[in-house]
Motif scaffolding. Structure first.
Motif, mmCIF file in Angstrom:
data_model
loop_
_atom_site.group_PDB
_atom_site.id
_atom_site.type_symbol
_atom_site.label_atom_id
_atom_site.label_comp_id
_atom_site.label_asym_id
_atom_site.label_seq_id
_atom_site.Cartn_x
_atom_site.Cartn_y
_atom_site.Cartn_z
ATOM 1 N N GLY A 178 -20.369 6.601 -34.494
ATOM 2 C CA GLY A 178 -19.859 5.223 -34.457
ATOM 3 C C GLY A 178 -20.486 4.366 -33.374
ATOM 4 O O GLY A 178 -20.680 3.161 -33.565
ATOM 5 N N THR B 19 -23.810 2.723 -34.570
ATOM 6 C CA THR B 19 -23.548 1.637 -35.520
ATOM 7 C C THR B 19 -23.097 0.394 -34.753
ATOM 8 O O THR B 19 -23.556 -0.731 -35.010
ATOM 9 N N THR B 20 -22.207 0.590 -33.801
ATOM 10 C CA THR B 20 -21.670 -0.533 -33.016
ATOM 11 C C THR B 20 -22.779 -1.220 -32.219
ATOM 12 O O THR B 20 -22.873 -2.453 -32.199
ATOM 13 N N SER C 294 -14.713 7.977 -34.471
ATOM 14 C CA SER C 294 -16.112 8.413 -34.558
ATOM 15 C C SER C 294 -16.915 8.065 -33.303
ATOM 16 O O SER C 294 -18.113 8.333 -33.241
ATOM 17 N N MET C 295 -16.251 7.442 -32.317
ATOM 18 C CA MET C 295 -16.967 7.107 -31.083
ATOM 19 C C MET C 295 -16.024 7.189 -29.879
ATOM 20 O O MET C 295 -16.251 6.539 -28.863
ATOM 21 N N ARG D 230 -13.128 2.637 -36.682
ATOM 22 C CA ARG D 230 -14.305 3.386 -36.222
ATOM 23 C C ARG D 230 -13.999 4.199 -34.955
ATOM 24 O O ARG D 230 -14.851 4.968 -34.481
#
Ligand code: S3P
Length: 448
Positions: free
Chosen positions: A276, A279-280, A324-325, A321
């Motif tokens: 994540g 992606t961020t 995932s992070m 999200r």
């Protein structure tokens, strides 16, 4: 190891630009699981790329205490001679899991359905963390736990002599809770079912399948329904541990905020339940590319390339999200300080019960270095000051938390004045080569 040595103060000076290849160590989550499942298989599991950080070394010692043989060849291959599901012996000594929540919680699950008693402890950070989230579901199998007030370590668990399988909906998004229940389910007859509303890292499910357990995952209206058939004979494996995306986060983020940087971080696992942060960062406008995308051992892998990104913008990170992070919010908040505008992080209550209260620890240190932060029970907002706009100059408390220490040292690479941490010692729990690796890229981190 609960005996944390004397504090190791560190100071990070502005770097001229980070360049080169950053070979980060093996994945911490996968390393713990490889040792534990290796100990529960019948025969010898070989593990290469194991993270040799203190957290994982403590799990290796614990597996020996439960009767497995665990050794390391000169070439760095680890070998685990497992005792089989249900074969754990009663440890003679207290099990000290040091700083590791993952270690203690997964091991508690793994022993909870065997008729043995074990006492667990850890360092000052671990002994503050909540364990009821683990002992509540373990009680459903028939295990008994006695700990300190509030369900804290030290804690003694007596495993169930006649375990029953359970059906359990995980009340917080936590791979540790999910994994503890699955590992307990290994020695219960019949089917153990774990339901998670939000997907968390799925390394336990993948690895159980790899060791030959019967395990299925179904996406349903109530979430992910994971069904494990108990009492399998686990077959020993050869495991290659991929490099840790949570460790890759530090050189990647350092390169994005430090002028003149271009860093390649090869062979990073990009399992969607872990990726994540990347992606961020891309949504924020980071110059971060995935090169050489491929599959290895059933996991998506790529080389990450990160370059200085002066035009990043703050964003609202989607709460969906978060899982995932979850370990990457501290270093994301550092990147956010160098972006333009606000970065809003919501749905992150779990950050308050990690190795430290990570919202509090980061907010306090960011403010001391000239960055405005607002925070509430499960949210925080960092006001970006733009590239080159963060003053720095403060000493930050790391609260026995490796990721807090590394995040502030990364920040110092791009602030106007150096940033210090009171204790960089905890970095050894997850990323023992951090100083050398970052120094090799051009960072200027000094001790004392
Ligand atoms: C981990 C799960 C996460 C994460 C931790 C590792 C794991 O914790 O923060 O660093 O390996 O299962 P939670 O399960 O508490 O979210």
């Amino acid at each position: 190891m609960s005996g944390h040595g004397s504090p190791i103060p560190m100071i990070s000076h502005r770097a001229a630009g980070l360049q080169g290849i950053a070979e980060v160590p093996g994945d911490k989550s996968i390393s713990h699981r490889a040792l534990i499942l290796g100990a529960l298989a019948v025969g010898e599991t070989a593990i290469t790329g194991l993270l040799e950080g203190q957290d994982v070394l403590d799990t290796a010692s614990a597996m020996r205490a439960f009767g497995a043989e665990v050794g390391r060849d000169d070439d760095g291959t680890w070998r685990v001679h497992g005792v089989g599901v249900g074969g754990f012996a009663e440890p003679e000594q207290v099990i000290d899991c040091g700083n590791s929540g993952t270690g203690v919680r997964l091991i508690m699950g793994a022993m909870a359905t065997s008729p043995i008693t074990a006492t667990f402890t850890g360092d000052a950070s671990l002994n503050k963390r909540p364990m009821a989230r683990i002992t509540d579901p373990l009680a459903l199998f028939g295990a008994q736990a006695v700990g300190r007030a509030g369900g804290r370590l030290p804690m003694t668990i007596t495993g169930a002599a006649d375990p029953v399988p359970v059906r359990y909906t995980v009340p917080v998004p936590s791979a540790q809770v999910k994994s503890a229940v699955l590992l307990a389910g290994l020695n219960a007859p019949g089917q153990t079912v774990v339901i998670e509303e939000e997907a968390t890292r799925d390394h336990t499910e993948r690895m159980l399948a790899g060791f030959g357990a019967e395990i299925t995952t179904e996406e349903t209206g109530e979430g992910r329904v994971i069904t494990l058939t108990g009492q399998p004979e686990l077959e020993p494996q050869s495991i290659v541990v991929p490099r840790d995306p949570s460790s890759a986060a530090f050189p990647v983020c350092a390169a994005l905020i430090t002028e003149g940087s271009d860093v390649l971080v090869p062979n990073i696992g990009l399992n969607p339940t872990r990726a994540g942060l990347f992606t961020t960062l891309r949504e924020m406008g980071a110059d971060l590319s995935y090169e050489n995308e491929r599959e290895e051992g059933g996991e998506p892998v790529a080389d990450l390339r990160a370059r200085f990104s002066p035009d990043m913008k703050g964003i609202e990170v989607p709460p969906a999200r978060a899982a995932s992070m979850i370990d990457e919010y501290p270093v994301l908040s550092v990147v956010a300080a160098f972006a333009q505008g606000a970065t809003v992080m919501r749905g992150v209550k779990e950050l308050r019960v990690k190795e430290s209260d990570r919202i509090e620890a980061m907010a306090t240190g960011l403010r001391a270095n000239g960055v405005s932060v607002e925070d509430g029970p499960d949210w925080w907002i960092v006001e970006g000051r733009g590239a080159g706009g963060v003053p720095g100059g403060a000493i930050c408390a790391s609260h026995l938390d490796h990721r807090i220490a590394m995040s502030f040292l990364v920040m110092g690479m791009a602030t106007n004045k150096p940033v210090s941490v009171d204790d960089g010692g905890p970095i050894a729990t997850s990323f023992p080569i951090f100083e050398a690796l970052m120094g090799g890229l051009g960072a200027d981190i000094r001790r004392g």
